[in-house]
Write a protein that holds these residues in place. Structure first.
Motif, PDB file in Angstrom:
ATOM      1  N   SER A 166     -13.165 -24.989 110.635  1.00  0.00           N
ATOM      2  CA  SER A 166     -14.616 -24.882 110.804  1.00  0.00           C
ATOM      3  C   SER A 166     -15.298 -24.346 109.545  1.00  0.00           C
ATOM      4  CB  SER A 166     -14.957 -23.972 111.993  1.00  0.00           C
ATOM      5  OG  SER A 166     -14.441 -22.668 111.778  1.00  0.00           O
ATOM      6  N   LYS A 167     -14.571 -23.549 108.731  1.00  0.00           N
ATOM      7  CA  LYS A 167     -15.180 -22.944 107.544  1.00  0.00           C
ATOM      8  C   LYS A 167     -15.089 -23.841 106.317  1.00  0.00           C
ATOM      9  CE  LYS A 167     -14.726 -18.552 106.699  1.00  0.00           C
ATOM     10  NZ  LYS A 167     -14.151 -17.230 106.416  1.00  0.00           N
ATOM     11  N   ILE A 168     -13.909 -24.407 106.101  1.00  0.00           N
ATOM     12  CA  ILE A 168     -13.695 -25.245 104.912  1.00  0.00           C
ATOM     13  C   ILE A 168     -13.015 -26.555 105.342  1.00  0.00           C
ATOM     14  CG2 ILE A 168     -13.751 -23.645 102.962  1.00  0.00           C
ATOM     15  CD1 ILE A 168     -10.875 -22.941 103.452  1.00  0.00           C
TER      16      ILE A 168
ATOM     17  N   LYS B 150     -23.980 -14.491 108.230  1.00  0.00           N
ATOM     18  CA  LYS B 150     -22.666 -14.520 107.607  1.00  0.00           C
ATOM     19  C   LYS B 150     -22.536 -13.583 106.406  1.00  0.00           C
ATOM     20  CE  LYS B 150     -20.557 -17.562 110.172  1.00  0.00           C
ATOM     21  NZ  LYS B 150     -19.367 -17.185 110.981  1.00  0.00           N
TER      22      LYS B 150
ATOM     23  N   SER C 154     -17.235 -19.852 103.543  1.00  0.00           N
ATOM     24  CA  SER C 154     -17.232 -21.214 104.058  1.00  0.00           C
ATOM     25  C   SER C 154     -17.738 -22.158 102.966  1.00  0.00           C
ATOM     26  CB  SER C 154     -18.133 -21.319 105.282  1.00  0.00           C
ATOM     27  OG  SER C 154     -19.482 -21.083 104.928  1.00  0.00           O
ATOM     28  N   GLU C 155     -17.472 -23.447 103.151  1.00  0.00           N
ATOM     29  CA  GLU C 155     -17.965 -24.431 102.180  1.00  0.00           C
ATOM     30  C   GLU C 155     -19.485 -24.376 102.079  1.00  0.00           C
ATOM     31  OE1 GLU C 155     -16.602 -28.418 102.808  1.00  0.00           O
ATOM     32  OE2 GLU C 155     -14.538 -27.784 103.126  1.00  0.00           O
TER      33      GLU C 155
END
Length: 394
Positions: A51-53, A229, A75-76
């Motif tokens: 989900s993050k990258i 975040k 994250s991306e």
């Protein structure tokens, strides 16, 4: 340098990415030719990173480190946002981690230096940079402070995301408790760079950070899909003016939402209070963290329900309001019988803001399950009276 996964290993990863790594490890005898514990760890890390990258998680040419490094990485979507905040020829990332931030900075800077004190992690990241075709990043496996002291020429930007775990692996958020200690290193950071970009935990109080840090020019509070975040501080030696606060809401695949204001604008804003009217507004989490309370009321012509509730109302719809917008359909009492008549399916999405009961306590009192398309807000009105508002999304 590490070797890329063999074709057989890549095929195993591809076929089992969605499966339970623990179960795969228990069944290792089925694949005696493969290092199943190693591959199970890769699957576990990719599942956590999906989900993050997602781009990296799906790339079977890359190697993944221990799970903690993945959990703590940017994250991306936030890394790409950060990369657009600063520019120049040279940047040093003193707290490299899994390298997501350094990779995105490298798309904007001619040269990036990635610094990481864990040698094994630095080797993995160097391998991944090569696989990604990124050749303008130098990897330095050393401690941040050691590297900083040995720098000879100043760079355009130094970026830091201090580790927020204490010696016993407990979570910390105060600047002086993080590693490296930015407050102690500030004079050296200013000596070795023209600008410093600092990422902190969302839990850190912004006013406290401003008291401790000097020469802050900009603050960005970044939320992704309405979850706060990170908070970013840009520091420039010699800067004296009050910083500009920007609340940013990122939604993958959609244009970013951002609003900027100053502390003075918030303090001097004219705010009006009112009983609940036709529409109810809930600001996004970035704005709430940034402290845009009175300013929102003045900027979007909406009335606050109560000084401490941070919910707003209006008779006319304000569709540009940055957050969730609802139409108020009823103002029920906290009575199970009345609410269940209004909600035949006996469920609603409950939000509590400035109310004497928690969500769990209120849900138990009114006997409602979670879910459905109805929203129940529990809050306090301008007369300090607890109230309930039943709403539907606009």
């Amino acid at each position: 340098m590490m070797r890329v996964f063999s074709r057989e290993e890549q095929e195993f990863l591809r076929q089992h990415l969605q499966q339970d790594p623990a179960q795969l490890a228990l069944q290792a005898k089925r694949w005696p030719q493969l290092d199943i514990p190693k591959l199970a760890q890769q699957i576990r890390a990719r599942q956590k990173a999906k989900s993050k990258i997602p781009t990296w998680a799906a790339n079977l040419e890359l190697a993944f480190p221990a799970n903690l490094s993945v959990e703590q990485s940017s994250s991306e979507v936030t890394a790409e946002f950060k990369a657009n905040l600063v520019s120049g020829e040279t940047l040093v990332d003193l707290t490299g981690g899994f390298g997501v931030d350094a990779y995105h900075f490298a798309q904007r800077f001619n040269h990036v230096t990635y610094v990481e004190q864990q040698t094994e992690l630095a080797e993995i990241v160097a391998f991944n940079f090569a696989q990604l075709g990124t050749h303008n990043i130098t990897v330095a496996a050393t401690e941040a402070e050691t590297f900083l002291q040995q720098m000879t020429a100043p760079v355009d930007v130094i970026y830091l995301d201090p580790a927020r775990r204490g010696q016993s692996q407990e979570r910390v958020h105060l600047l002086q408790d993080c590693e490296p200690d930015v407050l102690r290193l500030l004079p050296l950071l200013f000596q070795k760079s023209r600008k410093v970009l600092l990422k902190t935990a969302p839990m850190l109080d912004i006013d406290l950070a401003l008291q401790q840090l000097s020469h802050v020019t900009n603050i960005w509070v970044v939320a992704v899909q309405n979850e706060c975040k990170e908070v970013l501080y840009l520091l420039e030696p010699g800067a004296q003016e009050a910083p500009l606060l920007t609340a940013v809401h990122l939604k993958p695949g959609q244009p970013e939402e951002s609003l900027s204001f100053t502390k003075d604008a918030e303090e001097n804003a004219q705010v009006f209070y009112a009983e609940p009217q036709q529409y109810l507004y809930e600001p996004n989490t970035a704005l709430l963290k940034a402290g845009a309370y009175k300013w929102l009321s003045e900027r979007f012509k909406v009335n606050k329900l109560h000084r401490n509730s941070h919910l707003y109302t209006s008779t006319e719809l304000q569709p540009a309001f940055p957050g969730r917008i609802f139409e108020i359909t009823a103002k029920p009492k906290p009575n199970a019988k009345e609410l269940q008549q209004l909600l035949p399916e006996k469920k609603a999405n409950i939000t509590v803001r400035n109310y004497p009961l928690t969500v769990a306590q209120l849900r138990e009192k009114v006997k409602l399950k979670e879910g459905g398309d109805q929203y129940l807000f529990a809050t306090t009105d301008l007369h300090n009276k607890p109230i309930l508002l039943l709403c539907r999304k606009v």
